[in-house]
Motif scaffolding. Sequence first.
Motif, PDB file in Angstrom:
ATOM      1  N   ASN A  80       3.061  -3.814  19.956  1.00  0.00           N
ATOM      2  CA  ASN A  80       1.820  -3.542  19.588  1.00  0.00           C
ATOM      3  C   ASN A  80       1.317  -2.117  19.624  1.00  0.00           C
ATOM      4  OD1 ASN A  80      -0.922  -4.485  19.336  1.00  0.00           O
ATOM      5  ND2 ASN A  80      -1.139  -4.609  21.487  1.00  0.00           N
ATOM      6  N   LEU A  81       2.006  -1.297  18.736  1.00  0.00           N
ATOM      7  CA  LEU A  81       1.781   0.046  18.655  1.00  0.00           C
ATOM      8  C   LEU A  81       1.544   0.433  17.197  1.00  0.00           C
ATOM      9  CD1 LEU A  81       4.989   1.400  20.679  1.00  0.00           C
ATOM     10  CD2 LEU A  81       2.462   1.424  21.451  1.00  0.00           C
ATOM     11  N   SER A  82       0.760   1.455  16.879  1.00  0.00           N
ATOM     12  CA  SER A  82       0.607   1.821  15.818  1.00  0.00           C
ATOM     13  C   SER A  82       0.358   3.423  15.414  1.00  0.00           C
ATOM     14  CB  SER A  82      -0.604   1.195  15.151  1.00  0.00           C
ATOM     15  OG  SER A  82      -1.903   1.704  16.103  1.00  0.00           O
ATOM     16  N   GLY A  83       0.738   3.760  14.191  1.00  0.00           N
ATOM     17  CA  GLY A  83       0.512   5.398  14.092  1.00  0.00           C
ATOM     18  C   GLY A  83       0.191   5.960  12.914  1.00  0.00           C
ATOM     19  N   MET A  84       0.236   7.064  12.567  1.00  0.00           N
ATOM     20  CA  MET A  84      -0.229   7.775  11.278  1.00  0.00           C
ATOM     21  C   MET A  84       1.189   8.120  10.582  1.00  0.00           C
ATOM     22  SD  MET A  84      -3.193  10.518  12.121  1.00  0.00           S
ATOM     23  CE  MET A  84      -4.778   9.977  12.596  1.00  0.00           C
ATOM     24  N   PHE A  85       1.048   7.399   9.392  1.00  0.00           N
ATOM     25  CA  PHE A  85       2.478   8.063   8.590  1.00  0.00           C
ATOM     26  C   PHE A  85       1.805   8.810   7.476  1.00  0.00           C
ATOM     27  CE2 PHE A  85       3.434   3.913  10.446  1.00  0.00           C
ATOM     28  CZ  PHE A  85       4.987   4.137  10.284  1.00  0.00           C
ATOM     29  N   PHE A  86       2.555   9.987   7.566  1.00  0.00           N
ATOM     30  CA  PHE A  86       2.282  11.064   6.401  1.00  0.00           C
ATOM     31  C   PHE A  86       3.488  11.181   5.398  1.00  0.00           C
ATOM     32  CE2 PHE A  86      -0.148  12.472  10.353  1.00  0.00           C
ATOM     33  CZ  PHE A  86      -1.106  12.842   9.903  1.00  0.00           C
ATOM     34  N   VAL A  87       3.039  10.546   4.458  1.00  0.00           N
ATOM     35  CA  VAL A  87       4.052  10.045   3.212  1.00  0.00           C
ATOM     36  C   VAL A  87       4.191  11.422   2.223  1.00  0.00           C
ATOM     37  CG1 VAL A  87       3.537   7.669   3.719  1.00  0.00           C
ATOM     38  CG2 VAL A  87       2.160   9.081   1.900  1.00  0.00           C
ATOM     39  N   LEU A  88       5.481  11.419   1.675  1.00  0.00           N
ATOM     40  CA  LEU A  88       5.602  12.470   0.698  1.00  0.00           C
ATOM     41  C   LEU A  88       5.190  11.605  -0.760  1.00  0.00           C
ATOM     42  CD1 LEU A  88       9.082  13.813   1.555  1.00  0.00           C
ATOM     43  CD2 LEU A  88       6.713  15.028   1.651  1.00  0.00           C
ATOM     44  N   GLY A  89       4.219  12.181  -1.730  1.00  0.00           N
ATOM     45  CA  GLY A  89       3.852  11.724  -2.681  1.00  0.00           C
ATOM     46  C   GLY A  89       4.964  10.993  -3.642  1.00  0.00           C
ATOM     47  N   ASP A  90       5.983  11.696  -3.972  1.00  0.00           N
ATOM     48  CA  ASP A  90       7.059  11.188  -4.890  1.00  0.00           C
ATOM     49  C   ASP A  90       7.694  10.070  -4.125  1.00  0.00           C
ATOM     50  OD1 ASP A  90       6.823  13.395  -6.559  1.00  0.00           O
ATOM     51  OD2 ASP A  90       8.603  14.481  -5.991  1.00  0.00           O
ATOM     52  N   ASN A  91       7.895   9.914  -2.712  1.00  0.00           N
ATOM     53  CA  ASN A  91       8.360   8.741  -2.331  1.00  0.00           C
ATOM     54  C   ASN A  91       7.468   7.588  -2.206  1.00  0.00           C
ATOM     55  OD1 ASN A  91      10.830  10.033  -1.624  1.00  0.00           O
ATOM     56  ND2 ASN A  91      10.092  10.526   0.702  1.00  0.00           N
ATOM     57  N   PHE A  92       6.089   7.886  -1.990  1.00  0.00           N
ATOM     58  CA  PHE A  92       5.073   6.842  -2.155  1.00  0.00           C
ATOM     59  C   PHE A  92       5.252   6.200  -3.450  1.00  0.00           C
ATOM     60  CE2 PHE A  92       0.644   5.164  -1.746  1.00  0.00           C
ATOM     61  CZ  PHE A  92       0.827   4.621  -0.843  1.00  0.00           C
ATOM     62  N   GLU A  93       5.147   7.091  -4.483  1.00  0.00           N
ATOM     63  CA  GLU A  93       5.139   6.419  -5.753  1.00  0.00           C
ATOM     64  C   GLU A  93       6.399   5.574  -6.185  1.00  0.00           C
ATOM     65  OE1 GLU A  93       3.608   8.269 -10.137  1.00  0.00           O
ATOM     66  OE2 GLU A  93       5.007   9.602  -8.755  1.00  0.00           O
ATOM     67  N   LYS A  94       7.311   6.069  -5.713  1.00  0.00           N
ATOM     68  CA  LYS A  94       8.681   5.356  -6.181  1.00  0.00           C
ATOM     69  C   LYS A  94       8.598   3.890  -5.325  1.00  0.00           C
ATOM     70  CE  LYS A  94      11.971   8.991  -6.265  1.00  0.00           C
ATOM     71  NZ  LYS A  94      13.052   9.888  -5.431  1.00  0.00           N
ATOM     72  N   ARG A  95       8.086   4.023  -3.970  1.00  0.00           N
ATOM     73  CA  ARG A  95       8.133   2.599  -3.305  1.00  0.00           C
ATOM     74  C   ARG A  95       6.814   2.023  -3.758  1.00  0.00           C
ATOM     75  NH1 ARG A  95       9.286   0.630   1.890  1.00  0.00           N
ATOM     76  NH2 ARG A  95       8.710  -1.753   1.725  1.00  0.00           N
TER      77      ARG A  95
END
Length: 374
Positions: free
Chosen positions: A209-224
């Motif tokens: 029951n935890l949550s957090g902030m994910f700081f994504v890389l644009g290239d990785n996010f676009e691929k996903r």
Amino acid sequence: MKKSINSICFMLLFMPLFFFGANVEVTTTEPWPLKMESRVSFDIASKCEMLVFIEVFNSYDSLSESVLAQRVALKSVHTESVTQWKEATKSRILVNFNQLSDAALKELIPVEKNSNWNALSLGNLEQRFPSTFSVWYATTKIFYEDYVKEQIRLAALFPRITSEILQFSETDIQGHNFTDRHYLLTFDDGPTAVNGNTDKLIQVLDRYNLSGMFFVLGDNFEKRLKASSKEVLQELYGENSVFSHGKVHKAHQKYAEWKSSIDDTNTLIQNVFPTENKNALVYFRPPYGQRNTDMVAYFTEKNSKIILWNIDSRDWSAKLNVQQVAQREIKLMLLWRKGILLFHDIHTKVQEVLPIVHEYFKDTEIIWMKPRDF
């Protein structure tokens, strides 16, 4: 008896390896000899961590500039930045002592309420602990000798090389100003491929029951995004928040394309996780914490913030195993008593570290912050 003494001597001789050297398995995950079973027990452990930290801090505080530079392996140090870090650190530690309960102040090593720095700089600290704390004290002192050196080196390089060590502007959030015993989880560099480490980490977060902030890389996010869909990503991150770590993992302080890196990633994130104002700039975490005056002006204009950290897990380091990363986080959470924890969802260690840390503090009334309440 002789065998026991020899065993302790062996441990003390090779303790630097256990914490900072080769990939040696740590034989215990317990950084503190007493049970962590209440808010008071948290305070007692916190007090003792701070006392050892002060002892090590003072040994560095007395060094000349040339000796300090040699100690942190630099040709020169930025004296003003080092002084600024020292003053800020002293102030934070004194504030933390004032957060301790009266019961905790009296236990183990009694300390007066509202003590100043000199009063907390206890002589013969090792002898003040019970003999059963001797190994804990020795390993803790070694830990802080390495940690203080690590922090001073970052300060000595600042602002030529900016980092999380000092506030560069009012747009920076480090975590030091959080409410006592409040912690925010953050994760960098993802997302990974479908069913990879990002997905596995989120499953761990959901389990506790935890949550957090994910700081994504644009290239990785676009691929996903291309490999799945907007709806799948929304479901994956769930109660977690997604923010920008730039398009690529390059130090943005001297990166000519820093603005497009921020804007392009911001657009990608807004298309999946839209805010009320689609032109708003989402929170940004610069790779390595490096930023410059132009970036600060840009974020000030957009009324946004740069999210840094003050509790670095170093989970990326091949020199630290899971138990060592967990011990580091536990010690730094007790030392700073609040803040932003930095992990990396592209690596596997955090999937094992978080359950260890969560279990360790489960009875202490600490608060795991929800990113959407931030």
